[in-house]
Enzyme design. Structure first.
Site, short mmCIF file in Angstrom:
data_model
loop_
_atom_site.label_atom_id
_atom_site.label_comp_id
_atom_site.label_asym_id
_atom_site.label_seq_id
_atom_site.Cartn_x
_atom_site.Cartn_y
_atom_site.Cartn_z
CB THR A 1 -0.93 -0.01 1.23
OG1 THR A 1 -1.89 1.03 1.11
CG2 THR A 1 -0.15 0.18 2.52
N GLY A 2 0.27 2.37 -0.31
CA GLY A 2 1.02 3.62 -0.33
C GLY A 2 0.97 4.29 -1.69
CD GLU B 1 2.78 -1.86 5.04
OE1 GLU B 1 2.28 -1.00 4.30
OE2 GLU B 1 3.68 -1.60 5.86
CB ALA C 1 10.40 1.10 2.01
CG ASP C 2 7.15 4.75 5.57
OD1 ASP C 2 6.46 5.43 4.79
OD2 ASP C 2 6.68 3.87 6.30
#
Length: 231
Positions: free
Chosen positions: A31-32, A109, A89-90
């Site tokens: 997601t994102g 996740e 990924a952050d």
């Protein structure tokens, strides 16, 4: 970097990731914002004949987008394992370790990731760091002991804050838990911190994804795509 430029980079990375998916594959989808572009690219490939063996996703938003493009989305419990999971990924470092969970879906996740034979992350260059940090580390905790866990983190100097909504209420995850974000920067010893969090009663999951990612696709501002693989 403008938002338009950043979105262009995300779209390029997402397209490269979509090109690695083949018919019959059991695919995990994260997601994102970058994954949104990936799902759009996957939808185009479906129109060209791509037929997946199974699709599992980590969020309702991704599920809705996939289903709107004609994919049938199942549950993780429906498959023995996934062949490939593609997610964002952050933050990701040179060892391909990362921080994830900015969107609050870290537990699902990680569950999807560890049951996948291969994990690919798609990011733009702003997410790449030499040492993990520059982003709050999310920790999902049980509500029943959230206060005690918060105080424990504070005593350890981990600079905790409860994640809240726009209406200043505590953010509640898909599983009914709270998130405590740790604002230590940079992370002093990611593996030691992960071990500490894993052993803390009341912690459901944390956003340190260590030794999980196999490939990172990085889109750079100069329009180049860099692919890094775990050594």
């Amino acid at each position: 970097m403008s938002e338009v430029d950043q979105n262009t980079m995300k779209e390029k990375a997402a397209q490269r990731a979509a090109d690695t998916v083949w018919s019959g594959m059991r695919l995990g989808v994260g997601t994102g914002s970058t994954v949104k572009f990936f799902i759009d690219a996957l939808g185009k490939r479906r129109k060209e004949g791509l037929a997946l063996g199974a699709v599992v996703t980590t969020s309702d938003r991704s599920r809705q987008q996939l289903e709107s493009l004609g994919f049938t989305v199942g549950e993780l419990s429906d498959v023995e394992h996934l062949d490939l999971t593609i997610d964002g990924a952050d933050r990701v470092d040179s060892h391909l370790d990362g921080i994830k969970g900015g969107g609050g879906a870290l537990t699902m996740e990680k569950n999807v990731a560890v049951h996948s034979l291969h994990n690919t992350w798609i990011v733009d260059e702003s997410k790449v760091v030499d040492h993990l940090g520059g982003f709050p580390l999310p920790v999902e905790v049980l509500p029943i002991s959230a206060k005690q866990v918060f105080n424990q983190f504070a005593d350890e100097g981990l600079l905790p804050r409860f994640r809240t909504t726009d209406t200043n209420e505590r953010y509640v995850t898909h599983y009914g838990n709270f998130i405590i974000d740790l604002y230590i920067d940079p992370l002093p010893a990611p593996r030691g911190l992960a071990s500490y969090l894993d052993s803390t009663v009341g912690v459901v999951e944390h956003g340190l994804f260590l030794g999980i990612c196999d490939t990172v696709i990085i889109a750079h501002e100069d329009n180049t795509i860099e692919i890094k693989k775990r050594q």
